[in-house]
Design a protein around this motif. Structure first.
Motif, PDB file in Angstrom:
ATOM      1  N   LYS A 290       0.848  -1.198   0.000  1.00 32.52           N
ATOM      2  CA  LYS A 290       0.000   0.000   0.000  1.00 32.52           C
ATOM      3  C   LYS A 290       0.878   1.240   0.000  1.00 32.52           C
ATOM      4  O   LYS A 290       2.002   1.220   0.485  1.00 32.52           O
TER       5      LYS A 290
ATOM      6  N   TYR B 147       0.712   5.295   1.210  1.00 33.68           N
ATOM      7  CA  TYR B 147       0.007   6.271   2.025  1.00 33.68           C
ATOM      8  C   TYR B 147       0.677   7.634   1.921  1.00 33.68           C
ATOM      9  O   TYR B 147       1.868   7.721   1.651  1.00 33.68           O
TER      10      TYR B 147
ATOM     11  N   GLU C 207      -1.753  -8.111   5.801  1.00 33.77           N
ATOM     12  CA  GLU C 207      -3.035  -7.503   6.177  1.00 33.77           C
ATOM     13  C   GLU C 207      -3.758  -8.268   7.279  1.00 33.77           C
ATOM     14  O   GLU C 207      -4.591  -7.705   7.978  1.00 33.77           O
TER      15      GLU C 207
ATOM     16  N   ALA D 165      -3.170  -3.527  10.431  1.00 32.95           N
ATOM     17  CA  ALA D 165      -4.135  -2.644   9.770  1.00 32.95           C
ATOM     18  C   ALA D 165      -3.516  -1.258   9.604  1.00 32.95           C
ATOM     19  O   ALA D 165      -2.486  -0.952  10.206  1.00 32.95           O
ATOM     20  N   PHE D 166      -4.178  -0.424   8.822  1.00 25.83           N
ATOM     21  CA  PHE D 166      -3.708   0.942   8.594  1.00 25.83           C
ATOM     22  C   PHE D 166      -3.505   1.680   9.916  1.00 25.83           C
ATOM     23  O   PHE D 166      -2.521   2.383  10.103  1.00 25.83           O
ATOM     24  N   ASP D 167      -4.444   1.535  10.836  1.00 26.32           N
ATOM     25  CA  ASP D 167      -4.370   2.240  12.117  1.00 26.32           C
ATOM     26  C   ASP D 167      -3.103   1.902  12.890  1.00 26.32           C
ATOM     27  O   ASP D 167      -2.534   2.764  13.567  1.00 26.32           O
TER      28      ASP D 167
ATOM     29  N   ILE E 178      -0.170   1.112  11.614  1.00 33.39           N
ATOM     30  CA  ILE E 178       0.935   1.820  10.952  1.00 33.39           C
ATOM     31  C   ILE E 178       0.847   3.311  11.267  1.00 33.39           C
ATOM     32  O   ILE E 178       1.851   3.947  11.590  1.00 33.39           O
ATOM     33  N   ALA E 179      -0.362   3.874  11.204  1.00 34.47           N
ATOM     34  CA  ALA E 179      -0.561   5.297  11.479  1.00 34.47           C
ATOM     35  C   ALA E 179      -0.150   5.652  12.910  1.00 34.47           C
ATOM     36  O   ALA E 179       0.461   6.697  13.146  1.00 34.47           O
TER      37      ALA E 179
ATOM     38  N   LEU F 113      -0.285  10.076   8.988  1.00 33.55           N
ATOM     39  CA  LEU F 113      -0.410   9.171   7.856  1.00 33.55           C
ATOM     40  C   LEU F 113      -1.862   9.180   7.397  1.00 33.55           C
ATOM     41  O   LEU F 113      -2.777   9.069   8.210  1.00 33.55           O
ATOM     42  N   THR F 114      -2.081   9.354   6.101  1.00 35.09           N
ATOM     43  CA  THR F 114      -3.444   9.364   5.571  1.00 35.09           C
ATOM     44  C   THR F 114      -3.551   8.421   4.382  1.00 35.09           C
ATOM     45  O   THR F 114      -2.567   8.126   3.720  1.00 35.09           O
ATOM     46  N   GLN F 115      -4.775   7.988   4.133  1.00 35.17           N
ATOM     47  CA  GLN F 115      -5.030   7.102   3.003  1.00 35.17           C
ATOM     48  C   GLN F 115      -5.489   7.879   1.781  1.00 35.17           C
ATOM     49  O   GLN F 115      -5.835   7.300   0.768  1.00 35.17           O
TER      50      GLN F 115
END
Length: 183
Positions: free
Chosen positions: A3, A5, A47, A51-53, A55-56, A67-69
């Motif tokens: 991914k 970001y 995955e 999750a994204f959260d 990493i953020a 960090l944003t998607q």
């Protein structure tokens, strides 16, 4: 899974390095690469484990970064540069005034202003240049300090802050330096 970001808040290559290192250290991340110029993070991770959260949070934990998607952040970038342009123009004009005021004897129009009054005027003008126009560096330095790292913001904040403090003391409490010898 791979991914990409967007990252907000980076100000130097050290920021990119710190973010990349922090993301690579997350369990479940196979590889990470930060492109400072593009303000992007490319990360390969599992995955099912991450999750994204996650990493953020890791990115936010090491400094004042977000960090944003979002694919496109053009409007945000335009607003950011408008604010920076305003700060630049105002601080450039004030800096010219400060420079002229600092060389008072070369400008007959201000030569009659008492030195003590000129010091006060210069102090009042210098303060917003440093703390309003330079607020981005001080905020960035505080963010990295909280996370026990350093970057270009730290260098700028320490350098300009110490010069400001020294000049303020020398201007308003000059007796503090009287009688002190330099080896």
């Amino acid at each position: 899974m791979e991914k990409i970001y967007s990252i907000q808040g980076m100000s130097c290559a050290s920021c990119a390095f710190n973010i990349e290192k922090a993301v690579k250290d997350i369990k479940g991340v196979n590889n990470a690469y930060v492109n400072f110029g593009a303000e992007k993070l490319k990360v390969e991770f599992d995955e099912e484990k991450l999750a994204f959260d996650d990493i953020a949070k890791a990115v936010a934990h090491i400094g004042d970064y977000k960090l944003t998607q979002k694919k496109s952040k053009q409007k945000e970038t335009v607003n950011k540069y408008k604010k920076l342009k305003t700060k630049f123009i105002v601080s450039a004009i004030l800096s010219i005034v400060i420079l002229i005021g600092s060389m008072q004897r070369f400008f007959p129009i201000i030569a009659d202003i008492p030195r003590e009054a000129m010091f006060l005027i210069l102090f009042v003008i210098t303060t917003p240049v440093l703390f309003w126009a330079g607020s981005q560096s001080f905020k960035g330095a505080w963010g990295t300090l909280k996370h026990k790292t350093a970057d270009m913001n730290t260098l700028i904040a320490v350098g300009t802050g110490s010069a400001y403090i020294y000049s303020t003391v020398a201007t308003f409490i000059p007796q503090f330096f009287e009688g002190r010898e330099v080896d």
